[in-house]
Design a protein around this motif. Sequence first.
Motif, PDB file in Angstrom:
ATOM      1  N   LEU A   1      10.302 -25.903 -23.041  1.00 32.18           N
ATOM      2  CA  LEU A   1       9.619 -26.025 -24.722  1.00 32.18           C
ATOM      3  C   LEU A   1       8.092 -26.312 -24.038  1.00 32.18           C
ATOM      4  O   LEU A   1       7.790 -27.334 -23.432  1.00 32.18           O
ATOM      5  CB  LEU A   1      10.385 -27.329 -25.597  1.00 32.18           C
TER       6      LEU A   1
ATOM      7  N   PHE B   1      13.465 -31.062 -22.749  1.00 35.53           N
ATOM      8  CA  PHE B   1      11.716 -30.347 -23.171  1.00 35.53           C
ATOM      9  C   PHE B   1      12.330 -29.211 -21.786  1.00 35.53           C
ATOM     10  O   PHE B   1      11.789 -28.155 -20.935  1.00 35.53           O
ATOM     11  CB  PHE B   1      10.575 -31.033 -22.443  1.00 35.53           C
TER      12      PHE B   1
ATOM     13  N   LYS C   1      14.314 -29.875 -31.425  1.00 34.12           N
ATOM     14  CA  LYS C   1      14.922 -30.965 -31.214  1.00 34.12           C
ATOM     15  C   LYS C   1      14.259 -32.450 -30.677  1.00 34.12           C
ATOM     16  O   LYS C   1      13.543 -32.992 -30.939  1.00 34.12           O
ATOM     17  CB  LYS C   1      15.972 -31.786 -32.167  1.00 34.12           C
ATOM     18  N   LYS C   2      13.283 -31.381 -29.905  1.00 34.78           N
ATOM     19  CA  LYS C   2      12.769 -32.023 -28.661  1.00 34.78           C
ATOM     20  C   LYS C   2      13.581 -33.675 -28.297  1.00 34.78           C
ATOM     21  O   LYS C   2      13.176 -34.634 -27.533  1.00 34.78           O
ATOM     22  CB  LYS C   2      11.548 -32.422 -28.835  1.00 34.78           C
ATOM     23  N   LYS C   3      14.821 -33.356 -27.733  1.00 31.81           N
ATOM     24  CA  LYS C   3      15.374 -34.425 -26.856  1.00 31.81           C
ATOM     25  C   LYS C   3      15.495 -34.062 -25.329  1.00 31.81           C
ATOM     26  O   LYS C   3      14.938 -34.607 -24.707  1.00 31.81           O
ATOM     27  CB  LYS C   3      16.975 -34.249 -27.494  1.00 31.81           C
TER      28      LYS C   3
ATOM     29  N   ASP D   1       4.717 -26.855 -26.845  1.00 29.34           N
ATOM     30  CA  ASP D   1       3.963 -26.759 -27.832  1.00 29.34           C
ATOM     31  C   ASP D   1       5.074 -26.989 -28.765  1.00 29.34           C
ATOM     32  O   ASP D   1       6.529 -27.373 -28.544  1.00 29.34           O
ATOM     33  CB  ASP D   1       3.053 -26.224 -28.038  1.00 29.34           C
ATOM     34  N   ASP D   2       4.814 -26.143 -29.557  1.00 29.07           N
ATOM     35  CA  ASP D   2       6.243 -25.952 -29.979  1.00 29.07           C
ATOM     36  C   ASP D   2       6.500 -23.724 -30.025  1.00 29.07           C
ATOM     37  O   ASP D   2       7.526 -23.304 -30.443  1.00 29.07           O
ATOM     38  CB  ASP D   2       6.080 -25.601 -31.883  1.00 29.07           C
TER      39      ASP D   2
ATOM     40  N   ILE E   1      16.593 -28.358 -27.717  1.00 25.29           N
ATOM     41  CA  ILE E   1      15.113 -28.195 -27.585  1.00 25.29           C
ATOM     42  C   ILE E   1      14.485 -28.628 -28.423  1.00 25.29           C
ATOM     43  O   ILE E   1      13.115 -28.966 -28.465  1.00 25.29           O
ATOM     44  CB  ILE E   1      15.346 -27.079 -26.685  1.00 25.29           C
TER      45      ILE E   1
END
Length: 166
Positions: free
Chosen positions: A48, A14, A10-12, A50-51, A8
């Motif tokens: 997720l 969300f 590493k934004k693979k 934003d960050d 999550i």
Amino acid sequence: MKIDVSDILKKKIFKKNLDVNLKEDGFYDGIEYINFIGPIKFNGKLRLIDDILHLEGTAILTVELVCSRCLEKFSTNVELDIYEKFSNNVVNKDDDCIFINSDEINITEVIEYNLIEMLPIKRLCKEDCSGLCSQCGINLNNSTCDCKKEHIDPRLAKLKDLFTSN
């Protein structure tokens, strides 16, 4: 139990659904040791935005506590609604986010912290618990005692002598 959130972060992906059963013995909350009876069931999701990682879900568990009045152990079922935010970004460290410096979230600690916040300070086995006799120490829920019940505040006991005649 630690949950890996590297995919999550590493934004693979969300969103991650969680359905876990935790087997924990218990923990010390600063006042007493709280035993978990049976497994802890947690059902929720990580998202997720934003960050910031948002964890929301429900934990269902049974805990063993000690009654504040009679000192007997009792068990109670608890359903915790959990909503926490996590971030590994230093910029968010001062917000209401929990800062994580790894790719894992310890779901057990999150449940323990939320349980501590939810439990009352005065823990009672039942609402009308009679407690212990202040003189002999017998549990007044189970039996009665023959102690003389004189309800005099020890700070004011000397005043009683002023009203006795010689």
